[in-house]
Design an enzyme around this catalytic site. Structure first.
Site, PDB file in Angstrom:
ATOM      1  CE1 TYR A  57      -4.028  12.392 -40.519  1.00 47.35           C
ATOM      2  CE2 TYR A  57      -4.619  14.236 -39.589  1.00 47.35           C
ATOM      3  CZ  TYR A  57      -3.586  13.037 -39.965  1.00 47.35           C
ATOM      4  OH  TYR A  57      -4.325  11.732 -38.163  1.00 47.35           O
ATOM      5  CE1 TYR A 111      -6.659  10.951 -36.872  1.00 45.84           C
ATOM      6  CE2 TYR A 111      -7.540   8.878 -35.520  1.00 45.84           C
ATOM      7  CZ  TYR A 111      -7.032   9.804 -35.346  1.00 45.84           C
ATOM      8  OH  TYR A 111      -5.195  11.221 -35.376  1.00 45.84           O
TER       9      TYR A 111
END
Length: 388
Positions: free
Chosen positions: A297, A341
């Site tokens: 991430y 995102y």
């Protein structure tokens, strides 16, 4: 399940379908429509129909409730529906929840989804606009008066301490940005397709909050992503190679807050990630040396480095060199810095593609993928593997 012993979830469920909308800066449609498009695409990919689905999992931040998505997507009765808190930290936990439901017989086919207009609608990067009367809002209240209003400002505190402690330069963060954009440049689905960057580009990008530059910060994206989870046995009868859930974990550290855990013993690591790492390694019986590709991430580059260190791929302060040396294939879709995102859900999809052998940046012989979720908040992680 326990943070003190191995659990028995691994090998009982698999991701069998992935689907997404296009990734854009202005989708031109509602978040519900994005969710339904992604869910239907994932079911098509899995060779299943809406009638096969009896469970749905999403994020607490999602504006499209499970029952509304079920109705709009043509899904019938549900025996399981669940939401996971803490923003991007929920990504891998949605799959964990789905796998738990499948393994226990509560549901047969569970779809995990996330959809938002994060660029054209509510932009997380705009920071806190108002204080809410919650315990989490109270915690933020200790930092907001001093100008720490955005996620970038919260992460910058830890990033600055990391550089100071290990005697490093902000260039170490640039290695992550360059790597992600290199992969995104070869990914037609990525927003930054065809647009690689150099370390010089990173160093020339404007400051956001020192030591973070613009190219250290993830995008803001409109889009949706969905994943279909079922049993390993059923997966073997479906058209796509399954990505088996080898291990799944959630983690929160001591004195945990949402990205403002400044009063813990140290700021150079991610204790919540350490909890997840211990559980994934313990339950899978694997180690860093067994991982073929890492999907980490990357909302902010410093936390990618800290994750590598918490998972044991390298020592404290060494992750910049580890990334620069391409010691492990990372974020082969381009990450949230390069592709989109989507609160980490698109990263899980990339891990599935690596197991299937269909990534645009395919790692030869990839049989095990590590996936992580949002950091600086209570988080989660997965190890996905090939069947058999």
């Amino acid at each position: 399940m326990s943070i003190r012993r191995a659990d028995s979830l691994g090998g009982k469920a698999a991701i069998v379908g992935i689907g997404a909308t296009e990734f854009s800066k202005d989708s031109g449609r509602s978040e519900l429509k994005l969710a339904v498009e992604a869910v239907r695409a994932a079911l098509d990919d899995a060779g299943l129909t809406p009638a096969d689905v009896d469970g749905l999992v999403t994020f607490t931040m999602d504006t499209s409730p499970e029952i509304t998505v079920a109705q709009a997507a043509g899904i019938g009765e549900l025996s399981f529906f669940s939401r996971i808190h803490y923003g991007g930290g929920a990504a891998c936990a949605t799959v964990q929840q789905a796998a738990l439901a499948v393994a226990s017989g509560i549901a047969d086919v569970v779809v995990c989804y996330r959809a938002f207009n994060e660029r054209s609608g509510r932009r997380f990067g705009s920071g806190v606009q108002r204080r809410e009367p919650t315990a989490e809002g109270t915690a933020l209240g200790w930092n907001l008066p001093y100008g720490l209003l955005t996620p970038a400002s919260w992460v910058a505190m830890a990033a600055q301490r990391y550089l100071h402690t290990y005697g490093l330069d902000p260039e170490v963060f640039g290695h992550v940005a360059v790597l992600d954009r290199r992969h995104a440049a070869r990914n037609p689905a990525a927003y930054f397709h065809g647009k690689p960057i150099t370390l010089a580009d990173h160093a020339a990008s404007r400051w956001i909050v020192e030591p973070l530059r613009l190219l250290d910060c993830c995008q803001e994206t409109d889009g949706g992503q969905a994943l279909v989870v079922t049993s390993v046995e059923r997966a073997r009868d479906l058209p796509r190679p399954p990505a088996v859930v080898v291990a799944a974990a959630q983690g929160a550290g001591r004195s945990q807050e949402q990205m403002t855990s400044f009063y813990r013993d140290g700021l150079t690591g991610l204790p919540e990630t350490a909890v997840v790492a211990r559980q994934l390694w313990r339950s899978s019986g694997l180690s860093p040396a067994d991982i073929d590709v890492g999907i980490l991430y990357d909302h902010f580059t410093p936390f990618v480095l800290m994750q590598l260190e918490e998972f044991g791929f390298c020592g404290p302060g060494e992750a910049g060199g580890f990334v620069a040396a391409d010691a492990l294939p990372l974020n082969t879709h381009g990450g949230q810095l390069g592709e989109a995102y989507l609160h980490g859900m698109n990263g899980i999809a990339e891990a599935v593609r690596q197991i299937r052998g269909t990534s645009v940046n395919q790692v030869a012989g990839a049989a095990r993928s590590l996936v992580t979720a949002g950091t600086g908040v209570p988080t989660s992680g997965l190890v996905l593997g090939a069947d058999g």
